[in-house]
Design a protein around this motif. Structure first.
Motif, PDB file in Angstrom:
ATOM      1  N   VAL A 239      -4.114   4.810   6.098  1.00  0.00           N
ATOM      2  CA  VAL A 239      -4.373   4.544   4.684  1.00  0.00           C
ATOM      3  C   VAL A 239      -3.427   3.451   4.229  1.00  0.00           C
ATOM      4  N   TYR A 240      -3.893   2.700   3.237  1.00  0.00           N
ATOM      5  CA  TYR A 240      -3.124   1.572   2.739  1.00  0.00           C
ATOM      6  C   TYR A 240      -2.865   1.718   1.251  1.00  0.00           C
ATOM      7  N   MET A 241      -1.653   1.344   0.867  1.00  0.00           N
ATOM      8  CA  MET A 241      -1.304   1.176  -0.536  1.00  0.00           C
ATOM      9  C   MET A 241      -1.366  -0.334  -0.772  1.00  0.00           C
ATOM     10  N   ILE A 242      -2.053  -0.735  -1.854  1.00  0.00           N
ATOM     11  CA  ILE A 242      -2.262  -2.165  -2.078  1.00  0.00           C
ATOM     12  C   ILE A 242      -1.905  -2.578  -3.504  1.00  0.00           C
ATOM     13  N   ASP A 243      -1.592  -3.851  -3.639  1.00  0.00           N
ATOM     14  CA  ASP A 243      -1.507  -4.521  -4.935  1.00  0.00           C
ATOM     15  C   ASP A 243      -2.708  -5.454  -4.983  1.00  0.00           C
ATOM     16  N   TYR A 244      -3.384  -5.539  -6.129  1.00  0.00           N
ATOM     17  CA  TYR A 244      -4.504  -6.470  -6.243  1.00  0.00           C
ATOM     18  C   TYR A 244      -4.694  -6.915  -7.684  1.00  0.00           C
ATOM     19  N   GLN A 245      -5.297  -8.077  -7.819  1.00  0.00           N
ATOM     20  CA  GLN A 245      -5.649  -8.632  -9.123  1.00  0.00           C
ATOM     21  C   GLN A 245      -7.124  -8.333  -9.341  1.00  0.00           C
ATOM     22  N   PRO A 246      -7.485  -7.518 -10.341  1.00  0.00           N
ATOM     23  CA  PRO A 246      -8.903  -7.221 -10.571  1.00  0.00           C
ATOM     24  C   PRO A 246      -9.716  -8.500 -10.772  1.00  0.00           C
ATOM     25  N   ILE A 247     -10.906  -8.547 -10.191  1.00  0.00           N
ATOM     26  CA  ILE A 247     -11.754  -9.732 -10.344  1.00  0.00           C
ATOM     27  C   ILE A 247     -12.274  -9.859 -11.764  1.00  0.00           C
ATOM     28  N   THR A 248     -12.162  -8.779 -12.535  1.00  0.00           N
ATOM     29  CA  THR A 248     -12.588  -8.793 -13.935  1.00  0.00           C
ATOM     30  C   THR A 248     -11.493  -9.299 -14.860  1.00  0.00           C
ATOM     31  N   GLY A 249     -10.340  -9.662 -14.279  1.00  0.00           N
ATOM     32  CA  GLY A 249      -9.211 -10.139 -15.072  1.00  0.00           C
ATOM     33  C   GLY A 249      -8.287  -9.002 -15.458  1.00  0.00           C
ATOM     34  N   GLY A 250      -7.334  -9.303 -16.263  1.00  0.00           N
ATOM     35  CA  GLY A 250      -6.368  -8.292 -16.696  1.00  0.00           C
ATOM     36  C   GLY A 250      -5.145  -8.261 -15.807  1.00  0.00           C
ATOM     37  N   LYS A 251      -4.385  -7.224 -15.999  1.00  0.00           N
ATOM     38  CA  LYS A 251      -3.098  -7.042 -15.344  1.00  0.00           C
ATOM     39  C   LYS A 251      -3.260  -6.696 -13.863  1.00  0.00           C
ATOM     40  N   GLU A 252      -2.355  -7.212 -13.025  1.00  0.00           N
ATOM     41  CA  GLU A 252      -2.356  -6.883 -11.599  1.00  0.00           C
ATOM     42  C   GLU A 252      -2.128  -5.383 -11.431  1.00  0.00           C
ATOM     43  N   VAL A 253      -2.859  -4.786 -10.507  1.00  0.00           N
ATOM     44  CA  VAL A 253      -2.705  -3.363 -10.201  1.00  0.00           C
ATOM     45  C   VAL A 253      -1.706  -3.262  -9.054  1.00  0.00           C
ATOM     46  N   LYS A 254      -0.663  -2.489  -9.272  1.00  0.00           N
ATOM     47  CA  LYS A 254       0.394  -2.317  -8.268  1.00  0.00           C
ATOM     48  C   LYS A 254       0.302  -0.924  -7.649  1.00  0.00           C
ATOM     49  N   ASN A 255       0.554  -0.847  -6.361  1.00  0.00           N
ATOM     50  CA  ASN A 255       0.658   0.422  -5.631  1.00  0.00           C
ATOM     51  C   ASN A 255      -0.594   1.292  -5.742  1.00  0.00           C
ATOM     52  N   HIS A 256      -1.780   0.678  -5.668  1.00  0.00           N
ATOM     53  CA  HIS A 256      -3.016   1.477  -5.694  1.00  0.00           C
ATOM     54  C   HIS A 256      -3.078   2.334  -4.442  1.00  0.00           C
ATOM     55  N   LYS A 257      -3.327   3.606  -4.655  1.00  0.00           N
ATOM     56  CA  LYS A 257      -3.431   4.567  -3.565  1.00  0.00           C
ATOM     57  C   LYS A 257      -4.824   5.147  -3.584  1.00  0.00           C
ATOM     58  N   TRP A 258      -5.548   5.096  -2.630  1.00  0.00           N
ATOM     59  CA  TRP A 258      -5.457   4.662  -1.262  1.00  0.00           C
ATOM     60  C   TRP A 258      -6.744   3.945  -0.896  1.00  0.00           C
ATOM     61  N   VAL A 259      -6.692   3.066   0.125  1.00  0.00           N
ATOM     62  CA  VAL A 259      -7.888   2.526   0.736  1.00  0.00           C
ATOM     63  C   VAL A 259      -7.736   2.693   2.246  1.00  0.00           C
ATOM     64  N   VAL A 260      -8.859   2.689   2.956  1.00  0.00           N
ATOM     65  CA  VAL A 260      -8.846   2.855   4.408  1.00  0.00           C
ATOM     66  C   VAL A 260      -9.406   1.591   5.053  1.00  0.00           C
ATOM     67  N   ASP A 261      -9.290   1.503   6.389  1.00  0.00           N
ATOM     68  CA  ASP A 261      -9.684   0.296   7.130  1.00  0.00           C
ATOM     69  C   ASP A 261     -11.059  -0.238   6.761  1.00  0.00           C
ATOM     70  N   ASP A 262     -12.066   0.633   6.718  1.00  0.00           N
ATOM     71  CA  ASP A 262     -13.425   0.123   6.474  1.00  0.00           C
ATOM     72  C   ASP A 262     -13.669  -0.278   5.023  1.00  0.00           C
ATOM     73  N   GLU A 263     -12.663  -0.145   4.169  1.00  0.00           N
ATOM     74  CA  GLU A 263     -12.761  -0.594   2.775  1.00  0.00           C
ATOM     75  C   GLU A 263     -12.069  -1.945   2.566  1.00  0.00           C
ATOM     76  N   LEU A 264     -11.583  -2.523   3.677  1.00  0.00           N
ATOM     77  CA  LEU A 264     -10.899  -3.807   3.632  1.00  0.00           C
ATOM     78  C   LEU A 264     -11.538  -4.751   4.644  1.00  0.00           C
ATOM     79  N   SER A 265     -11.360  -6.052   4.421  1.00  0.00           N
ATOM     80  CA  SER A 265     -11.780  -7.054   5.413  1.00  0.00           C
ATOM     81  C   SER A 265     -10.762  -8.180   5.423  1.00  0.00           C
ATOM     82  N   LYS A 266     -10.778  -8.940   6.502  1.00  0.00           N
ATOM     83  CA  LYS A 266      -9.865 -10.080   6.620  1.00  0.00           C
ATOM     84  C   LYS A 266     -10.284 -11.158   5.625  1.00  0.00           C
ATOM     85  N   PRO A 267      -9.309 -11.838   5.000  1.00  0.00           N
ATOM     86  CA  PRO A 267      -9.658 -12.913   4.041  1.00  0.00           C
ATOM     87  C   PRO A 267     -10.261 -14.124   4.751  1.00  0.00           C
TER      88      PRO A 267
END
Length: 185
Positions: A157-185
């Motif tokens: 499982v991964y903890m991530i920081d991301y900037q929502p594509i809808t704008g607004g404040k960066e989300v820090k320490n989002h818990k949780w995503v797994v391998d198949d919910e991510l892809s290489k940039p």
């Protein structure tokens, strides 16, 4: 006097509105369920305290410090966002249904909570249908909620920081995503 009271009330409302950076009531999660009680993701400033008891992943697909594209939409503005990996842990993850402690409808198919976020789960994998008490505080009304395991899997499982594509404040320490919910940039 009425003008002063109006000004104070207005300032308080504006101040309180800025405290909730998560989704507002009525927004949908990936599973299509609406949040009827102003549920919002909580993100601890001290991510380390939140991960106690988790084993750092030895060979994660996405190492800490790397970037990925989020393919899941747990939260509004998440799907398609560029993420920074801030934690990678090997554990058992659970998709759960729970009744929020704040009342309202049962939340179904919540992804994800980890083994250490279930009261008295120890190291045993819990079967679907197992009744649980959630100790995670990801969403308003989640901590202390009673629920049931819908599915489980051993994974990274991964903890991530991301900037929502809808704008607004960066989300820090989002818990949780797994391998198949991510892809290489």
């Amino acid at each position: 006097m009425k003008k002063q009271l109006f000004a104070i009330v207005t300032a308080a409302i504006i101040g309180m509105a800025g405290c909730n950076s998560g989704p507002k009531g009525g927004q949908s999660h990936e599973n299509g369920q609406k949040d009827d009680q102003n549920i919002s993701h909580q993100h601890a400033d001290d991510a380390l305290a939140e991960t106690q008891g988790l084993k750092e992943a030895e060979n994660p697909t996405y190492p800490v410090g790397s970037e990925a594209i989020v393919k899941s939409g747990h939260m509004a503005g998440m799907k398609g966002a560029k993420a920074s990996i801030v934690g990678a842990y090997d554990t058992t993850v659970y998709e759960v249904a729970y009744k929020p402690t704040t009342g309202g409808k049962t939340v179904r198919h919540h992804k994800w909570i980890v083994q250490s976020e279930i009261k008295n789960a120890d190291n045993k994998t819990l079967a679907p249908g197992t009744e649980i008490t959630i100790t995670a505080d990801h969403m308003k009304g989640m901590k202390g909620a009673k629920g049931k395991v819908e599915s489980s899997k051993k994974t990274t499982v991964y903890m991530i920081d991301y900037q929502p594509i809808t704008g607004g404040k960066e989300v820090k320490n989002h818990k949780w995503v797994v391998d198949d919910e991510l892809s290489k940039p």
